[in-house]
Enzyme design. Structure first.
Site, PDB file in Angstrom:
ATOM      1  N   PHE A  32       0.848  -1.194   0.000  1.00  0.00           N
ATOM      2  CA  PHE A  32       0.000   0.000   0.000  1.00  0.00           C
ATOM      3  C   PHE A  32       0.879   1.237   0.000  1.00  0.00           C
ATOM      4  CE2 PHE A  32       0.842  -1.126   4.378  1.00  0.00           C
ATOM      5  CZ  PHE A  32       1.125   0.089   4.985  1.00  0.00           C
ATOM      6  N   CYS A  33       0.291   2.362  -0.410  1.00  0.00           N
ATOM      7  CA  CYS A  33       0.970   3.653  -0.399  1.00  0.00           C
ATOM      8  C   CYS A  33      -0.087   4.736  -0.214  1.00  0.00           C
ATOM      9  CB  CYS A  33       1.785   3.862  -1.676  1.00  0.00           C
ATOM     10  SG  CYS A  33       0.808   3.782  -3.189  1.00  0.00           S
ATOM     11  N   THR A  34       0.278   5.984  -0.423  1.00  0.00           N
ATOM     12  CA  THR A  34      -0.645   7.086  -0.131  1.00  0.00           C
ATOM     13  C   THR A  34      -1.871   7.066  -1.021  1.00  0.00           C
ATOM     14  OG1 THR A  34       1.236   8.449   0.526  1.00  0.00           O
ATOM     15  CG2 THR A  34      -0.846   9.588   0.116  1.00  0.00           C
ATOM     16  N   GLY A  71      -1.894   5.120  -4.234  1.00  0.00           N
ATOM     17  CA  GLY A  71      -1.920   3.958  -5.117  1.00  0.00           C
ATOM     18  C   GLY A  71      -0.855   3.938  -6.183  1.00  0.00           C
ATOM     19  N   ILE A 105      -4.048   4.583   0.763  1.00  0.00           N
ATOM     20  CA  ILE A 105      -4.520   4.883   2.115  1.00  0.00           C
ATOM     21  C   ILE A 105      -5.635   5.920   2.082  1.00  0.00           C
ATOM     22  CG2 ILE A 105      -3.850   5.771   4.387  1.00  0.00           C
ATOM     23  CD1 ILE A 105      -0.961   4.888   3.669  1.00  0.00           C
TER      24      ILE A 105
END
Length: 340
Positions: free
Chosen positions: A189-191, A193, A218
């Site tokens: 996951f990241c901020t 996508g 997220i």
């Protein structure tokens, strides 16, 4: 084109975060019309163009951002190439950005790994409402692909922290810590996508069989999943003047150290090494940064006393007006001396 995800028309600023991996060999020729379109409507923020696509976050009036969405996805020079872009909208009471920038770069998210090509292969997207069930499985390795200062503000429970200072270091982390023969299922996951698009493509190129990533990142999770059901602890760092957001994309509690740009929690701001606008616990001992920050804070204080802006496009306008006024006073003085 996505509809607004948080319909709050009473907020004066609408924020658009957008990215899409797309074939844009004409990125250089697209830069000027895109910049002009945004500047003509008072839109501010940063958009990155590269041959592989577009990425960025901007804000403006709701009407201006809606016009930009039409320009990007329908009526503008991009044609239909950005159709299906990942777009997230939120709202703010104050301007999140100070100026407008359209930048040309080799990549919209820098990994420097040609084998990572999201246009050819990416991992399996997982919708936010299905994310909890996936990451609670014992046979899934959960990896946060963001940098260390972002992870420090908040992350998912059980997530591994690669402790990277930049995304290009992610390749080294994978080589040293992950094994496709052992780690059969990897979830990332990241901020928003975009990093996971590259990261998942990279892992697949390295022989990992099952790679998953959180669709929309997220931010989409915090917007979609009720706080009572959330597995995300803390706040999510964002790359604008908001600094961080929480559940429902509400404004978070973090601020930035003006010396080192590290995000600060309320506890950080209570630390003995924190001095507003000058230093924080993360850059203590860096005299050069502290001196520069102290001078910047001094100039901000002077600008505040004048009722002028110190940063951004407004500051440039204020400076130009002051220069013009100074020239006018000098001319008046010259004429008066000439008459005498």
């Amino acid at each position: 084109m996505s509809d607004p995800t948080l319909p709050q028309p009473h907020h004066p600023y609408k924020v658009m975060a957008v990215y899409k991996f797309a074939d844009l060999p004409d990125a250089e020729t697209l830069k000027t019309p895109l910049a002009q379109f945004c500047c003509n409507r008072g839109i501010k923020g940063t958009l990155i163009l590269a041959p592989e696509g577009i990425n960025g976050t901007v804000s403006g009036t709701p009407e201006a951002i809606d016009a930009l969405a039409d320009f990007l996805f329908a009526s503008g020079p991009f044609g239909t190439r950005l159709t299906g872009a990942e777009v997230k909208y939120s709202f703010a009471d104050t301007a999140p950005f100070l100026r407008m920038k359209v930048r040309l770069k080799p990549e919209i998210v820098t990994l420097r790994a040609p084998e990572a090509n999201p246009s050819q292969q990416v991992g399996t997207y997982v919708e936010p409402e299905n994310w909890n069930a996936l990451i609670e499985r014992n046979d899934v390795v959960l990896v946060d692909t963001r940098n260390d200062y972002e992870v420090g503000l908040g992350t998912f429970q059980r997530a591994l922290d690669p402790k990277t200072e930049s995304f290009v270091e992610f390749k080294d982390y994978v080589a040293k810590n992950l094994d496709p023969a052992r780690d059969r299922r990897v979830a990332m996951f990241c901020t928003g996508g975009i990093r996971c698009e590259k990261a998942s493509s990279y892992l697949l190129s390295q022989g990992f069989e099952e790679v998953f990533h959180l669709k929309g990142g997220i931010l989409k999770y915090l917007e979609t999943v009720p706080e009572a059901e959330s597995r995300f602890a803390g706040e999510c760092f964002v790359f604008d003047e908001r600094v961080s957001v929480g559940h429902g994309l509400e404004l978070g509690t973090a601020t930035l150290c003006r010396a080192c740009r590290h995000p600060l929690t309320p506890d950080d701001r209570q630390h003995a090494d924190y001095h507003e606008g000058i230093s924080c616990p993360h850059c203590v001992g860096d005299a050069a940064k502290h001196a520069a920050a102290a001078e910047r804070q001094h100039q901000m204080d002077l600008a505040k006393k004048r009722g002028a802006s110190h940063l951004g496009d407004d500051a440039m306008t204020d400076a130009a007006e002051r220069r013009q006024a100074k020239k006018a006073r000098a001319e008046q003085s010259r004429l008066a001396n000439k008459l005498d």
